[in-house]
Write a protein that holds these residues in place. Structure first.
Motif, PDB file in Angstrom:
ATOM      1  N   LYS A  18      12.371  -6.698 -26.479  1.00 31.22           N
ATOM      2  CA  LYS A  18      13.470  -5.864 -27.004  1.00 31.22           C
ATOM      3  C   LYS A  18      13.077  -4.385 -26.984  1.00 31.22           C
ATOM      4  O   LYS A  18      13.883  -3.517 -26.650  1.00 31.22           O
ATOM      5  N   TYR A  19      11.826  -4.089 -27.336  1.00 32.70           N
ATOM      6  CA  TYR A  19      11.397  -2.685 -27.423  1.00 32.70           C
ATOM      7  C   TYR A  19      10.771  -2.155 -26.128  1.00 32.70           C
ATOM      8  O   TYR A  19      10.718  -0.949 -25.933  1.00 32.70           O
ATOM      9  N   LEU A  20      10.270  -3.061 -25.267  1.00 32.31           N
ATOM     10  CA  LEU A  20       9.498  -2.575 -24.117  1.00 32.31           C
ATOM     11  C   LEU A  20      10.125  -2.873 -22.748  1.00 32.31           C
ATOM     12  O   LEU A  20       9.818  -2.172 -21.782  1.00 32.31           O
ATOM     13  N   ALA A  21      10.952  -3.916 -22.674  1.00 33.86           N
ATOM     14  CA  ALA A  21      11.524  -4.253 -21.364  1.00 33.86           C
ATOM     15  C   ALA A  21      12.741  -3.380 -21.086  1.00 33.86           C
ATOM     16  O   ALA A  21      13.307  -2.773 -22.005  1.00 33.86           O
ATOM     17  N   ARG A  22      13.131  -3.346 -19.812  1.00 32.16           N
ATOM     18  CA  ARG A  22      14.374  -2.639 -19.481  1.00 32.16           C
ATOM     19  C   ARG A  22      15.533  -3.375 -20.133  1.00 32.16           C
ATOM     20  O   ARG A  22      15.581  -4.600 -20.160  1.00 32.16           O
TER      21      ARG A  22
END
Ligand code: NAD
Length: 319
Positions: free
Chosen positions: A118-122
């Motif tokens: 949720k915070y790091l992927a596109r």
């Protein structure tokens, strides 16, 4: 006062992935604010396995998970991993609940992968690759389905039967899934590595720019799943620095001097609270998950509330 005993079946009935995602995100957030107590895991080592104590306190919630790992237990008809959790009232220390923590472990591990993505992927990630299709793959999938518009799953496992079982499971949920060559499975937006490997299984040349990798499998010294070249060209985030340096994906490359502690961008909690920037453009990001006691205790607190609400569990008087 009475203590509630909750079995795995009770927990499977009352714990949802939505609740687990909230619990784990909250635990990471508190960790990012340095508002948790979480001493390092304590190990008892035996000839055939080990036992670990994982205590934690956060936000008025306290307890300990007591979990074994005995890889040859199937020979005696027992699971490899069996976990119990005691959930205490920090005001008095009273044991409010004693619960199975095997399902909690699977759910909170899936949720950790989901929250990291949720915070790091596109944001527009649609294709998920799985390297390893055992028990943990199912809760990783479940968490990602809650957070992303998943259009395709590509998976690889040394065991064709495990991979095919996972493909069937995805298909039953109307997800387009295929058992792929390992290189093909790595061609995705979010790659989940979830094997017990002790040598790299994912090579740097298979991972495209913009990919986010959840490296979940390495949770003990000597374990690793990623070619260290991937770590060298990525921004790497961990769940907890001390635990990851000791037993996470980064433990082997750190011990060999291939990367240094300064190469770690930060913790997922620091990203959540805005102390550290998450994804920047089309870089490769890696989340190194070792599994934190705060994830277990935060999840246990929701289970306890649900059990009270729904009148689930056996009540007994210890004291
Ligand atoms: P599992 O035994 O159910 O599944 C592991 C799968 O990996 C199996 O299907 C196996 O065939 C496959 N596999 C093994 N070596 C492989 C390789 N080299 N390439 C491809 N596939 C391979 O185990 P599980 O419960 O899913 O756990 C997997 C790993 O995750 C373990 O190392 C476990 O310790 C770790 N784990 C981490 C956390 C965490 O919080 N980070 C939590 C739970 C488990």
């Amino acid at each position: 006062m009475e203590t509630i005993i909750l079995t795995k079946e009770d927990i499977m009935d009352i714990l949802t992935m939505d609740d687990t995602l909230k619990a784990v995100e909250h635990a990471f957030e508190m960790h990012g604010k340095n508002e948790v107590q979480m001493p390092a895991k304590i190990y008892l080592e035996f000839e055939k396995g080990d036992l670990r104590a994982m205590p934690a306190y956060l936000d008025g919630k306290a307890g300990v998970k007591w979990v074994n790992s005995h890889p040859h237990n199937s020979e005696v008809g027992l699971p490899t991993v069996m976990a119990l959790l005691i959930y205490n009232d920090p005001e008095t220390g009273f044991p409010l609940a004693v619960m199975d923590a095997t399902h909690i472990t699977n759910m909170r591990t899936g949720a950790a992968g989901g929250i990291a993505s949720k915070y790091l992927a596109r944001k527009d990630s649609k294709i998920i690759g799985f390297i390893g299709c055992g028990v943990q793959a199912y809760t990783q999938l479940s968490a990602h389905l809650k957070l992303f518009d998943v259009e395709k799953v590509r998976c690889y496992d040394l065991s064709e039967s495990h991979a095919k079982k996972f493909v069937d499971y995805c298909s039953k949920q109307n997800i387009d899934a295929e058992f792929a060559r390992i290189e093909k499975a790595c061609d995705c937006d979010i790659l989940v590595t979830i094997t017990p490997s002790r040598k790299p299984v994912v090579m740097a040349e298979w991972v495209a720019d913009g990919t986010h990798i959840n490296a979940i499998g390495a949770d003990a010294p000597g374990k690793q799943e990623l070619d260290p070249e991937i770590l060298k060209k990525s921004r790497v985030f961990v769940d907890d620095k001390e635990q990851a340096f000791h037993s996470g994906e980064v433990n082997v490359p750190l011990s060999k001097g291939i990367i240094s502690e300064n190469d770690i961008a930060g913790t997922i909690g620091e990203v959540i609270v805005g102390k550290v920037k998450g994804r920047i453009g089309d870089e490769i990001t890696v989340f190194d998950s070792t599994g934190l006691a705060i994830q277990d205790i935060s999840t246990a607190s929701i289970i306890y509330s649900r059990a009270i609400e729904k009148g689930v569990g056996l009540k007994i008087r210890f004291f």
